[in-house]
Design a protein around this motif. Structure first.
Motif, PDB file in Angstrom:
ATOM      1  N   MET A   1      34.241   8.937  65.062  1.00 43.86           N
ATOM      2  CA  MET A   1      34.313   7.974  66.156  1.00 43.86           C
ATOM      3  C   MET A   1      34.991   8.579  67.375  1.00 43.86           C
ATOM      4  SD  MET A   1      33.558   5.089  67.429  1.00 43.86           S
ATOM      5  CE  MET A   1      32.947   4.159  66.017  1.00 43.86           C
ATOM      6  N   PHE A   2      36.093   9.287  67.151  1.00 40.77           N
ATOM      7  CA  PHE A   2      36.823   9.930  68.245  1.00 40.77           C
ATOM      8  C   PHE A   2      35.930  10.965  68.925  1.00 40.77           C
ATOM      9  CE2 PHE A   2      41.543  11.157  69.175  1.00 40.77           C
ATOM     10  CZ  PHE A   2      41.258  11.096  70.542  1.00 40.77           C
ATOM     11  N   LYS A   3      35.191  11.703  68.095  1.00 45.18           N
ATOM     12  CA  LYS A   3      34.307  12.749  68.617  1.00 45.18           C
ATOM     13  C   LYS A   3      33.167  12.148  69.439  1.00 45.18           C
ATOM     14  CE  LYS A   3      32.072  16.999  67.090  1.00 45.18           C
ATOM     15  NZ  LYS A   3      31.902  17.914  65.931  1.00 45.18           N
ATOM     16  N   PHE A   4      32.580  11.082  68.924  1.00 42.20           N
ATOM     17  CA  PHE A   4      31.480  10.411  69.631  1.00 42.20           C
ATOM     18  C   PHE A   4      31.944   9.894  70.992  1.00 42.20           C
ATOM     19  CE2 PHE A   4      29.516   6.233  70.565  1.00 42.20           C
ATOM     20  CZ  PHE A   4      28.235   6.662  70.868  1.00 42.20           C
ATOM     21  N   ILE A   5      33.096   9.225  71.014  1.00 43.23           N
ATOM     22  CA  ILE A   5      33.632   8.687  72.265  1.00 43.23           C
ATOM     23  C   ILE A   5      33.909   9.818  73.258  1.00 43.23           C
ATOM     24  CG2 ILE A   5      35.621   7.509  73.315  1.00 43.23           C
ATOM     25  CD1 ILE A   5      35.795   5.830  70.729  1.00 43.23           C
ATOM     26  N   SER A   6      34.390  10.941  72.762  1.00 46.33           N
ATOM     27  CA  SER A   6      34.687  12.084  73.627  1.00 46.33           C
ATOM     28  C   SER A   6      33.412  12.656  74.247  1.00 46.33           C
ATOM     29  CB  SER A   6      35.410  13.172  72.820  1.00 46.33           C
ATOM     30  OG  SER A   6      36.629  12.702  72.301  1.00 46.33           O
ATOM     31  N   VAL A   7      32.370  12.827  73.416  1.00 42.97           N
ATOM     32  CA  VAL A   7      31.091  13.359  73.916  1.00 42.97           C
ATOM     33  C   VAL A   7      30.524  12.449  75.008  1.00 42.97           C
ATOM     34  CG1 VAL A   7      28.677  13.834  73.333  1.00 42.97           C
ATOM     35  CG2 VAL A   7      30.500  14.574  71.787  1.00 42.97           C
ATOM     36  N   VAL A   8      30.455  11.160  74.703  1.00 35.97           N
ATOM     37  CA  VAL A   8      29.869  10.187  75.631  1.00 35.97           C
ATOM     38  C   VAL A   8      30.689  10.099  76.926  1.00 35.97           C
ATOM     39  CG1 VAL A   8      29.347   7.737  75.957  1.00 35.97           C
ATOM     40  CG2 VAL A   8      28.774   8.848  73.798  1.00 35.97           C
TER      41      VAL A   8
ATOM     42  N   GLY B   1      25.392  10.891  61.888  1.00 40.55           N
ATOM     43  CA  GLY B   1      24.364  11.296  60.922  1.00 40.55           C
ATOM     44  C   GLY B   1      24.800  12.429  60.026  1.00 40.55           C
ATOM     45  N   SER B   2      25.855  13.160  60.441  1.00 41.08           N
ATOM     46  CA  SER B   2      26.340  14.272  59.622  1.00 41.08           C
ATOM     47  C   SER B   2      27.242  13.783  58.510  1.00 41.08           C
ATOM     48  CB  SER B   2      27.107  15.276  60.491  1.00 41.08           C
ATOM     49  OG  SER B   2      28.242  14.658  61.078  1.00 41.08           O
ATOM     50  N   GLY B   3      27.406  12.454  58.399  1.00 40.37           N
ATOM     51  CA  GLY B   3      28.164  11.876  57.294  1.00 40.37           C
ATOM     52  C   GLY B   3      29.650  12.139  57.365  1.00 40.37           C
ATOM     53  N   GLY B   4      30.152  12.379  58.576  1.00 45.03           N
ATOM     54  CA  GLY B   4      31.574  12.638  58.748  1.00 45.03           C
ATOM     55  C   GLY B   4      32.013  13.919  58.064  1.00 45.03           C
ATOM     56  N   SER B   5      31.082  14.878  57.901  1.00 44.40           N
ATOM     57  CA  SER B   5      31.398  16.105  57.177  1.00 44.40           C
ATOM     58  C   SER B   5      31.976  17.185  58.053  1.00 44.40           C
ATOM     59  CB  SER B   5      30.138  16.628  56.484  1.00 44.40           C
ATOM     60  OG  SER B   5      29.101  16.789  57.416  1.00 44.40           O
ATOM     61  N   GLY B   6      32.484  16.798  59.220  1.00 40.02           N
ATOM     62  CA  GLY B   6      33.078  17.793  60.103  1.00 40.02           C
ATOM     63  C   GLY B   6      32.102  18.240  61.153  1.00 40.02           C
ATOM     64  N   GLY B   7      32.487  19.274  61.882  1.00 38.94           N
ATOM     65  CA  GLY B   7      31.698  19.689  63.037  1.00 38.94           C
ATOM     66  C   GLY B   7      30.481  20.527  62.722  1.00 38.94           C
ATOM     67  N   ASN B   8      30.485  21.313  61.634  1.00 41.91           N
ATOM     68  CA  ASN B   8      29.467  22.328  61.459  1.00 41.91           C
ATOM     69  C   ASN B   8      28.043  21.803  61.271  1.00 41.91           C
ATOM     70  OD1 ASN B   8      31.080  24.504  61.884  1.00 41.91           O
ATOM     71  ND2 ASN B   8      31.290  25.081  59.739  1.00 41.91           N
ATOM     72  N   ILE B   9      27.842  20.766  60.459  1.00 41.35           N
ATOM     73  CA  ILE B   9      26.482  20.262  60.228  1.00 41.35           C
ATOM     74  C   ILE B   9      25.908  19.688  61.516  1.00 41.35           C
ATOM     75  CG2 ILE B   9      25.088  18.526  59.055  1.00 41.35           C
ATOM     76  CD1 ILE B   9      26.784  18.825  56.628  1.00 41.35           C
ATOM     77  N   ALA B  10      26.668  18.830  62.192  1.00 42.97           N
ATOM     78  CA  ALA B  10      26.195  18.222  63.434  1.00 42.97           C
ATOM     79  C   ALA B  10      25.933  19.285  64.491  1.00 42.97           C
ATOM     80  CB  ALA B  10      27.234  17.214  63.945  1.00 42.97           C
ATOM     81  N   PHE B  11      26.839  20.265  64.583  1.00 41.85           N
ATOM     82  CA  PHE B  11      26.687  21.321  65.588  1.00 41.85           C
ATOM     83  C   PHE B  11      25.450  22.165  65.296  1.00 41.85           C
ATOM     84  CE2 PHE B  11      27.620  25.381  67.629  1.00 41.85           C
ATOM     85  CZ  PHE B  11      28.132  24.988  68.853  1.00 41.85           C
TER      86      PHE B  11
END
Length: 474
Positions: A124-131, A349-359
């Protein structure tokens, strides 16, 4: 990006503009995961993909009647309007995913130097930061692009070139001081193993975007002589900077390398191991500034093709309108909404598995979408070479028809190979993470491929026919 109107563009200006399109820092950790193979991949993609794209686009861009609309005309004239629309859609749409990739890197870097891992690890924190970052940069564009053009120029110089030079110098000092090269680098091979071939996708991304400079061919001083020379220099500089950056990260770090924090991990180890000192923070801020500048410079650039499509009736006419600062407000706002969607899908969508999968998924999806446009681009070049030999050109690939076909076929094969290898699970991922990665990537790619053709069938064709009927009745 600065546009030079009614005067010739210097070689340096052309070089700087083109380099800023594709030379980047945020992919270095991804390169580093391949060890010595990164050199092989960068040479392969530079010679067998970068040059074909550059040379073929230079020829297409200078054919009479093909200049307007960029890749829309390059593909649309030989293959038909539907494919021209699809190619320009892919060229724009890939950037909307690419924005998330770039901002992931910014967030990872800021999270690192501030010592707040939640920014990068909490979905959630990451999403808000990106947007937040993207919408702020988008709103800044509404006042015009002159400021952001300068930001892009300085960002490339002090946010990309300077850090790479400093990293190279620090690495030399690091090893002269008796430190050992990491086993990850020394135990790797120059020729990649079969299970490492999936990395090809990421290395193709290192050179994507260079074809955009071909539209400025006529503005370049003595173009027939200087363009091929500058392309050769760009290949060398691109390979050199990417190799140095990727090799530094690979030689300094061992084990798994974080996709969006690997650069900072390497810099910290070079300057002050175990301590995020002020020089580390300064370099982190410079690199973040460089990537922010790249995001800013790309926000308006890809919308020109969409505006051109709107003038042809393929999109609502209102999308072609600009404000008093010559900024297409509606397109920018739609783009921001699309980026918000991608940010949500890739982050959650990365299931909260950290940065690597989404990146990694964001990088691969960016490449897949852009490659869809490049595949259409090479097919259109085949058609032009065989069926439209007599069209007047300001530049053409020398050596005759056989050489033209050889160059374009090599580029086409590498493009198709990169699409296929994107669906191979990276060796750095666990089996469970790999499944999430493939499912996420496949769903996003299939949906994206269908969008322009569905839209063209149900909106563009009927709308264009309606406009033509209205024109006849007037």
């Amino acid at each position: 990006m600065e546009k030079i109107l009614n005067k010739k563009m210097t070689q340096f200006a052309f070089f700087s503009m083109t380099a800023s399109l594709f030379i980047t820092v945020y992919e270095y950790p991804t390169f580093a995961m391949s060890g010595k193979s990164l050199i092989f991949f960068l040479l392969l993609c530079g010679i067998c993909w970068f040059l074909p794209v550059s040379l073929c686009s230079a020829e297409l861009a200078t054919i009479e009647g093909y200049q307007e609309g960029g890749i829309y005309s390059w593909v649309g004239k030989p293959l038909g309007e539907k494919y021209g629309f699809a190619s320009i859609f892919f060229q724009w749409f890939q950037v909307t995913v690419g924005f998330v990739t770039m901002i992931y890197f910014i967030i990872g870097t800021i999270s690192y130097i501030l010592g707040i891992p939640e920014i990068n690890n909490d979905p959630m924190f990451k999403f808000i930061s990106v947007v937040s970052i993207f919408w702020i940069l988008t709103l800044l564009q509404l006042k015009g692009t002159e400021t952001t053009s300068k930001l892009a120029k300085y960002g490339f110089s002090i946010g990309i070139v300077l850090p790479v030079i400093l990293m190279f110098g620090l690495t030399i000092k690091y090893f002269l001081s008796g430190n050992q090269i990491s086993n990850s680098f020394t135990h790797s091979s120059f020729i990649p193993k079969l299970n490492d071939i999936s990395a090809l996708t990421s290395f193709v991304l290192a050179y994507m975007g260079v074809e955009a400079s071909a539209t400025h061919f006529k503005e370049l001083e003595n173009p027939k002589k200087n363009y091929p020379k500058l392309l050769f220099i760009l290949v060398l500089v691109g390979i050199l900077m990417s190799t140095v950056g990727g090799a530094v990260v690979s030689m300094v770090l061992s084990g798994n390398i974080s996709s969006n924090q690997g650069v900072m991990d390497a810099i910290t180890k070079l300057i002050s191991p175990g301590n995020i000192s002020w020089p580390v923070k300064v370099l982190g801020l410079l690199i973040s500034f460089g990537v922010v500048a790249q995001v800013s410079s790309w926000i308006v650039s890809p919308t020109e093709g969409l505006q051109f499509s709107a003038t042809k009736g393929l999109l609502p006419k209102s999308l072609s309108k600009k404000n008093k600062n010559q900024v297409p407000v509606k397109i920018l706002l739609i783009q921001a909404v699309v980026v918000t969607f991608w940010a949500a899908l890739l982050t959650f969508g990365s299931g909260g598995s950290g940065g690597n999968i989404a990146f990694q998924a964001a990088i691969s999806l960016t490449v897949l979408i852009y490659l869809s446009a490049y595949i259409l681009f090479f097919v259109s070049y085949f058609v032009v070479v065989f069926k439209h030999k007599n069209l007047k050109r300001g530049f053409e690939v020398s050596g005759g028809q056989k050489v033209k076909m050889l160059v374009s076929v090599i580029g086409f094969i590498v493009s198709v190979a990169a699409v296929i290898t994107a669906f191979i699970i990276p060796s750095s991922m666990s089996k469970e993470s790999g499944k999430i990665y493939i499912i996420l990537l496949a769903i996003c790619f299939i949906i994206t491929l269908s969008i322009p053709f569905v839209f063209y069938h149900f909106y563009s064709m009927p709308n264009k026919k309606k406009l033509e009927d209205n024109s006849k009745n007037q």
